[in-house]
Design an enzyme around this catalytic site. Sequence first.
Site, PDB file in Angstrom:
ATOM      1  N   GLU A 159      31.483  36.605  29.300  1.00 47.08           N
ATOM      2  CA  GLU A 159      31.565  37.912  29.951  1.00 47.08           C
ATOM      3  C   GLU A 159      30.490  38.813  29.340  1.00 47.08           C
ATOM      4  O   GLU A 159      30.675  39.385  28.270  1.00 47.08           O
ATOM      5  CB  GLU A 159      32.954  38.523  29.757  1.00 47.08           C
ATOM      6  CG  GLU A 159      33.147  39.810  30.535  1.00 47.08           C
ATOM      7  CD  GLU A 159      34.522  40.411  30.329  1.00 47.08           C
ATOM      8  OE1 GLU A 159      35.270  40.546  31.308  1.00 47.08           O
ATOM      9  OE2 GLU A 159      34.856  40.750  29.169  1.00 47.08           O
ATOM     10  N   ASP A 201      39.925  38.397  24.284  1.00 46.14           N
ATOM     11  CA  ASP A 201      38.567  38.863  24.544  1.00 46.14           C
ATOM     12  C   ASP A 201      37.837  38.934  23.209  1.00 46.14           C
ATOM     13  O   ASP A 201      38.294  39.606  22.274  1.00 46.14           O
ATOM     14  CB  ASP A 201      38.620  40.233  25.214  1.00 46.14           C
ATOM     15  CG  ASP A 201      37.263  40.756  25.631  1.00 46.14           C
ATOM     16  OD1 ASP A 201      36.414  40.945  24.738  1.00 46.14           O
ATOM     17  OD2 ASP A 201      37.055  41.002  26.826  1.00 46.14           O
ATOM     18  N   HIS A 214      42.090  43.250  24.195  1.00 42.36           N
ATOM     19  CA  HIS A 214      40.766  43.807  24.425  1.00 42.36           C
ATOM     20  C   HIS A 214      40.503  44.948  23.444  1.00 42.36           C
ATOM     21  O   HIS A 214      41.388  45.761  23.185  1.00 42.36           O
ATOM     22  CB  HIS A 214      40.699  44.317  25.876  1.00 42.36           C
ATOM     23  CG  HIS A 214      39.354  44.771  26.342  1.00 42.36           C
ATOM     24  ND1 HIS A 214      38.770  45.932  25.914  1.00 42.36           N
ATOM     25  CD2 HIS A 214      38.488  44.220  27.231  1.00 42.36           C
ATOM     26  CE1 HIS A 214      37.601  46.084  26.501  1.00 42.36           C
ATOM     27  NE2 HIS A 214      37.400  45.060  27.297  1.00 42.36           N
ATOM     28  N   GLU A 218      45.249  40.733  28.677  1.00 34.13           N
ATOM     29  CA  GLU A 218      44.039  40.635  27.848  1.00 34.13           C
ATOM     30  C   GLU A 218      44.183  41.431  26.551  1.00 34.13           C
ATOM     31  O   GLU A 218      44.589  42.596  26.562  1.00 34.13           O
ATOM     32  CB  GLU A 218      42.854  41.168  28.664  1.00 34.13           C
ATOM     33  CG  GLU A 218      41.527  41.116  27.992  1.00 34.13           C
ATOM     34  CD  GLU A 218      40.424  41.614  28.917  1.00 34.13           C
ATOM     35  OE1 GLU A 218      39.251  41.547  28.503  1.00 34.13           O
ATOM     36  OE2 GLU A 218      40.733  42.070  30.037  1.00 34.13           O
TER      37      GLU A 218
END
Length: 290
Positions: free
Chosen positions: A262, A178, A148, A146
């Site tokens: 998310e 993300d 992030h 990810e």
Amino acid sequence: MKLGVSLYSYTSEFGTTLTLDDCIEDVADLGASGLEILGEAHVENYPSPSTAWIDAWFARLSRWELTPTCYGSWVDTRRGRRPITVDEAVAQLETDIRLASTLGFAYVRPKLGVVTDDLEPDPVWEPATERVLDLAAEKNVIICPEIHWPSVIKSKVVDDYLAFIQRTGTSHFALLMDTGVFQTSMHRRTGGVASRMGDKGGRPPEVPVVPVSDLEDVLDHVCHVQAKFYEIDDDLQDHYIPWKEFLDLLTRRGWDGWLSSEYEGDYGVGRASDQLRRQHALIRTLSDVR
């Protein structure tokens, strides 16, 4: 593009006011078609669920017409008094790749301990990942670390991942993007032990400025998007994530993967469910999604 939900969104209620069935039913009710989970959190008796639990899992997917998308896993590099070995990291990755495949997931997001403030992963990631590429190919699973916040796209973290893809020639390793990377200001979560904190001096952390245009250079290697968000207001406006610019880029490039919502905003009973509906309504007004 297709809309899904990560069950991480329900963290503040899962196991208290909501069961796994409740969360999955809510995902289906809001019109999503993809389902993302965290292995350790959502699989009963992880990493060895019973046959009955696996059968019930597929029955849920069939009943609610949901597709398993991304399986979140951890390689805990700091679980003991010494650094984790490559063999130990390989064993953990193999466990999660096999379980993710058993449950029908296409992507495995491994989260390793980090060694820098911008989330550069422990160096064990590269030799361990290379050793499990054959298993990933056998199980038809793509390993996708990810990107992030506070990582940025133009960074050593991303450069190392792209170099790994080029060196190995693998089609079973890619990037998970993300959308929190593109946040334009810091959200201060209220409630719960995971409230966002400032640094030791009490100052809020600095938000790296990452233009959405930076995504252009790496999009060919992005297999999955965690559509991170913090707050959608009553007018369906998001003051943290530039959704129109982001979605316009994906549409122009013909990217057709999953946008897996998310929610990481304020805690409260029913809040995640409400915010997910707001985000999906916003995304549907801005793009052609299924």
